[in-house]
Design a protein around this motif. Sequence first.
Motif, PDB file in Angstrom:
ATOM      1  N   SER A 146       0.807  -1.218   0.000  1.00 35.25           N
ATOM      2  CA  SER A 146       0.000   0.000   0.000  1.00 35.25           C
ATOM      3  C   SER A 146       0.844   1.274   0.000  1.00 35.25           C
ATOM      4  O   SER A 146       0.352   2.341  -0.291  1.00 35.25           O
ATOM      5  N   ASN A 147       2.172   1.163   0.315  1.00 37.85           N
ATOM      6  CA  ASN A 147       2.993   2.365   0.240  1.00 37.85           C
ATOM      7  C   ASN A 147       3.264   2.749  -1.195  1.00 37.85           C
ATOM      8  O   ASN A 147       3.606   3.872  -1.493  1.00 37.85           O
ATOM      9  N   HIS A 148       3.189   1.776  -2.102  1.00 34.84           N
ATOM     10  CA  HIS A 148       3.581   2.049  -3.472  1.00 34.84           C
ATOM     11  C   HIS A 148       2.434   2.004  -4.459  1.00 34.84           C
ATOM     12  O   HIS A 148       2.587   2.400  -5.587  1.00 34.84           O
ATOM     13  N   GLN A 149       1.306   1.484  -4.022  1.00 38.53           N
ATOM     14  CA  GLN A 149       0.205   1.343  -4.977  1.00 38.53           C
ATOM     15  C   GLN A 149      -1.121   1.727  -4.346  1.00 38.53           C
ATOM     16  O   GLN A 149      -1.300   1.621  -3.143  1.00 38.53           O
ATOM     17  N   PHE A 150      -2.009   2.184  -5.192  1.00 31.88           N
ATOM     18  CA  PHE A 150      -3.402   2.283  -4.771  1.00 31.88           C
ATOM     19  C   PHE A 150      -4.245   1.864  -5.961  1.00 31.88           C
ATOM     20  O   PHE A 150      -3.715   1.597  -7.057  1.00 31.88           O
ATOM     21  N   PHE A 151      -5.525   1.732  -5.758  1.00 26.44           N
ATOM     22  CA  PHE A 151      -6.393   1.166  -6.795  1.00 26.44           C
ATOM     23  C   PHE A 151      -7.513   2.155  -7.093  1.00 26.44           C
ATOM     24  O   PHE A 151      -8.073   2.755  -6.177  1.00 26.44           O
ATOM     25  N   ARG A 152      -7.768   2.291  -8.390  1.00 23.76           N
ATOM     26  CA  ARG A 152      -8.797   3.250  -8.809  1.00 23.76           C
ATOM     27  C   ARG A 152      -9.833   2.500  -9.627  1.00 23.76           C
ATOM     28  O   ARG A 152      -9.501   1.835 -10.610  1.00 23.76           O
ATOM     29  N   LEU A 153     -11.055   2.598  -9.166  1.00 22.04           N
ATOM     30  CA  LEU A 153     -12.163   2.019  -9.934  1.00 22.04           C
ATOM     31  C   LEU A 153     -12.811   3.180 -10.680  1.00 22.04           C
ATOM     32  O   LEU A 153     -13.311   4.122 -10.046  1.00 22.04           O
ATOM     33  N   LYS A 154     -12.736   3.139 -12.006  1.00 21.19           N
ATOM     34  CA  LYS A 154     -13.370   4.210 -12.782  1.00 21.19           C
ATOM     35  C   LYS A 154     -14.772   3.754 -13.134  1.00 21.19           C
ATOM     36  O   LYS A 154     -14.951   2.682 -13.718  1.00 21.19           O
ATOM     37  N   ALA A 155     -15.743   4.529 -12.713  1.00 26.11           N
ATOM     38  CA  ALA A 155     -17.148   4.171 -12.962  1.00 26.11           C
ATOM     39  C   ALA A 155     -17.763   5.248 -13.840  1.00 26.11           C
ATOM     40  O   ALA A 155     -17.696   6.433 -13.520  1.00 26.11           O
ATOM     41  N   SER A 156     -18.335   4.850 -14.975  1.00 22.03           N
ATOM     42  CA  SER A 156     -18.951   5.834 -15.874  1.00 22.03           C
ATOM     43  C   SER A 156     -20.430   5.513 -16.033  1.00 22.03           C
ATOM     44  O   SER A 156     -20.810   4.338 -16.078  1.00 22.03           O
TER      45      SER A 156
END
Length: 302
Positions: free
Chosen positions: A4-14
């Motif tokens: 978690s120090n180097h990555q995060f997660f993005r959920l793109k919702a359209s």
Amino acid sequence: MSDSNHQFFRLKASGILRSREDDFTSLCFEVGAAGVAEDLPFVQRDLRYDPDVLETPTLDANVYFTEAPGESAVLKIQGEFPDAKLEVFTEENRDWLTEWKKGFKPFRFAGDFWIVPSWCEVPPEAPRDAAKILYVEPGMAFGTGTHETTRLAAGYVIEESLRSRPHSLLDVGTGTGVLALVAHRLGAQDVVGIDNDPEARRTARENLDLNKESGIAIPDQNLEDIQQEYDVVVANIIDGVLTLLKHDLTRVLKPGGRMILSGILMDREGEFYEDFTSSTGLKLIKKTHDGEWSAAILEKAK
Ligand SMILES: C[S@@+](CC[C@H](N)C(=O)[O-])C[C@H]1O[C@@H](n2cnc3c(N)ncnc32)[C@H](O)[C@@H]1O
């Protein structure tokens, strides 16, 4: 476990219906999201620099997770919002400032002035004259000298300084203070930089200290508070803001003085200069451009 120090997660919702916006946000937090932010489309329609948020019937959002959202979380959102398009991205959590610093090297800025980042040595090809070296620690402010608008404005500040040897200069929207510094180094004695962003004023003062310049003032004042008239007024700010400031910019310029404007988009330059000169009475002396940006020198009648 994720790094978690180097990555995060993005959920793109359209395509979330506006009427279900709150349900969507609640569900995201329920399945473990750390934050939800609307992905806003912006538009700037005209010279008033009045960015409007476009009203869209559906919402596009970025949903942030510190741990990878499991398949069940995504399926749950998709089940509740069957028409929405969902995509998950893994993002690198970088130290942007450190990364950016690595790529920012000394360079010839304008005329024979060089910009040298505060953490670099002066390169051998730069002039030996210390007055031509401008040290910059960018902080959060605009004005590291790499932008076309800054270079255009600096070119005209140099030209005007050599032509008329101005005693006083006001730099409106000083950013890191680099234009004020050039003017002062070329002999202007009474140099003042103002900026409506406190962070920019802080950075400008730090940069002036870094350059061992005590002769430039960065007051906590807005343009409308300035009472003095200056031989030269320089403003590198987006054209819409220049239009808003046009009467005050003209008021603080001495009769016979020159104004340097930069930050005008080429697409709008005709309309911009026409409006600026007709409503202030200033005369357009010359203009130039670099890429999509235009800059000009204007003069006030004596
Ligand atoms: C494009 S940057 C220019 C910075 C620097 N002068 C240069 O040429 O690189 C524009 C600066 O204008 C400032 N600014 C924007 N609107 C302003 C206003 N109404 N009054 C004073 N400063 C303003 C911003 O905070 C920003 O620092």
